[in-house]
Enzyme design. Structure first.
Site, PDB file in Angstrom:
ATOM      1  N   ASP A 249      -2.221  -0.587   1.878  1.00 47.66           N
ATOM      2  CA  ASP A 249      -2.978   0.452   2.663  1.00 47.66           C
ATOM      3  C   ASP A 249      -3.651  -0.708   4.062  1.00 47.66           C
ATOM      4  O   ASP A 249      -3.917  -1.626   3.126  1.00 47.66           O
ATOM      5  CB  ASP A 249      -4.131   1.150   2.414  1.00 47.66           C
ATOM      6  N   ASN A 257      -6.072  -0.033  16.341  1.00 48.86           N
ATOM      7  CA  ASN A 257      -5.446   0.837  17.234  1.00 48.86           C
ATOM      8  C   ASN A 257      -6.302   1.394  18.153  1.00 48.86           C
ATOM      9  O   ASN A 257      -5.995   0.819  19.459  1.00 48.86           O
ATOM     10  CB  ASN A 257      -5.198   2.159  16.856  1.00 48.86           C
ATOM     11  N   ASP A 266       1.564  -0.422  16.082  1.00 49.58           N
ATOM     12  CA  ASP A 266       2.819   0.198  15.358  1.00 49.58           C
ATOM     13  C   ASP A 266       3.664  -1.239  15.429  1.00 49.58           C
ATOM     14  O   ASP A 266       4.535  -1.711  14.408  1.00 49.58           O
ATOM     15  CB  ASP A 266       3.656   0.806  16.830  1.00 49.58           C
ATOM     16  N   GLU A 292      -0.793   4.562   7.681  1.00 51.16           N
ATOM     17  CA  GLU A 292      -0.678   3.135   7.231  1.00 51.16           C
ATOM     18  C   GLU A 292      -0.284   2.658   6.546  1.00 51.16           C
ATOM     19  O   GLU A 292      -0.254   1.921   5.317  1.00 51.16           O
ATOM     20  CB  GLU A 292      -1.362   1.985   8.035  1.00 51.16           C
TER      21      GLU A 292
END
Length: 368
Positions: A249, A257, A266, A292
């Protein structure tokens, strides 16, 4: 490549179409699937030809003025063809099918020149049925050797007919010309069928890839993971190998983000997917399960290898994403007797959250 070597290659590509460009193992797999798919249609064609020949014998028995042994040959040949067609349908062995098929073709050709019928004096139009054999049979013959054997047998029969029959040179030339046209048409249809098979294979492969692959990272998606990982784990357990699951993770991914934008997020996921894929062995599987979260299955993953791989992934990703301060937390679960894939995932997930609670950017085993 010499000119002598180019000619056979060019002819091979011309006759086989897209199949000629396939690697040998893919070509063998395609042949195998096509043989299975076309066994039914080819069996039906043989049975139809057999029934027609038997009915032809009955007609001669009832209405034709011909020697009895000639009529008996027609009926016997028809019954033999029916028996061969039914035998061909029931066979599993491809080699035995080839033998029965060639025998069937030989009997069909022999029926055209029935003993005692005076066929040498008959018009060539009476023997025109042989012209349709390449056109009907070649498109259904998959392996090149079988197709060429069948076409060669028909060609020899035509040559024998033209040698023995009483006809003018013009009639012989026309008969040979129409046979050549039928053979060319059969080869063209066979090539078209092969090209269609290759195209369908590629489209199916493309659909499978889209259904089982994550578009961003190129790894398996959850659907593809569940199918392949379950099978791989079962194989590993049956072989007595130690298996392990890694649950990965990205730490504080939402904050990354929000701070740097979704395009950066991304890109980090894409790089992580490439990194994971580059570090795995040939039997290992990796997937992006969502967001993720990533998972890896190591069918040969003892504690030492699983731990070393996890530490290396965490270190390499830390360096790769250092400009954004992004890190990985990884949980590892080792296979225990009776575990299913979901059991391993659940324990690896619990270890992952233990790594999160301990400060992130670390690797934790489920049994610690």
């Amino acid at each position: 490549m010499t000119a002598g070597a180019r000619i056979p290659t060019t002819l091979w590509r011309l006759l086989e179409g897209a199949v000629a460009d396939l690697p040998p193992h893919e070509r063998r797999d395609l042949y195998r699937r096509q043989i299975l798919a076309l066994h039914g249609p080819l069996s039906n064609l043989l049975l139809v030809l057999a029934v027609v020949q038997f009915l032809h014998g009955l007609i001669w028995l009832l209405w034709a003025d011909e020697a009895m042994y000639s009529v008996a040959w027609r009926l016997a040949a028809g019954l033999l063809l029916v028996a061969l067609a039914l035998r061909f349908r029931a066979l599993e062995s491809v080699r035995r099918r080839r033998q029965v098929g060639l025998l069937f073709l030989a009997v069909v050709l022999a029926c055209l020149v029935t003993p005692g019928s005076g066929w040498q004096q008959l018009p060539l139009a009476y023997l025109a049925g042989v012209l349709l054999l390449p056109l009907a049979g070649l498109p259904l013959l998959v392996r090149p050797g079988v197709a060429w054997s069948g076409l060669g047998l028909c060609t020899l029969a035509v040559a024998a007919i033209l040698w023995q029959v009483q006809a003018t040179p013009g009639e012989r030339l026309a008969f040979a010309f129409y046979f050549a046209m039928s053979a060319c048409a059969g080869l063209v249809l066979r090539r078209a069928r092969a090209n269609l098979a290759v195209r369908l294979d590629r489209e199916v492969e493309s659909l499978w890839q889209r259904a089982t692959r994550d578009l961003l990272t190129g790894l398996l998606n959850r659907h593809g993971w569940l199918g392949l990982a379950n099978a791989s784990l079962s194989d590993a357990v049956a072989a007595g190998r130690q298996a392990a699951v890694l649950f990965l993770d990205v730490d504080h991914f939402k904050r990354t983000n929000d701070t740097h934008g979704h395009l950066v997020g991304d890109e980090l996921l894409r790089r992580l997917g490439q990194l994971v894929q580059s570090r795995l062995g040939p039997r290992d599987l990796a997937a992006r399960l969502g967001g993720e979260e990533f998972a890896c299955l190591l069918p040969d993953g003892d504690r030492a290898r699983a731990g070393a791989l996890a530490q290396r992934l965490a270190r390499d990703y830390r360096e790769l994403a250092s400009e954004y301060g992004s890190t990985l937390s990884i949980g590892i679960a080792l296979y225990q007797q009776g575990d299913l894939l979901n059991d391993l995932l659940a324990r690896a997930d619990a270890a992952l959250y233990q790594a999160k609670r301990e400060g992130r950017d670390r690797v934790v085993f489920a049994d610690d």
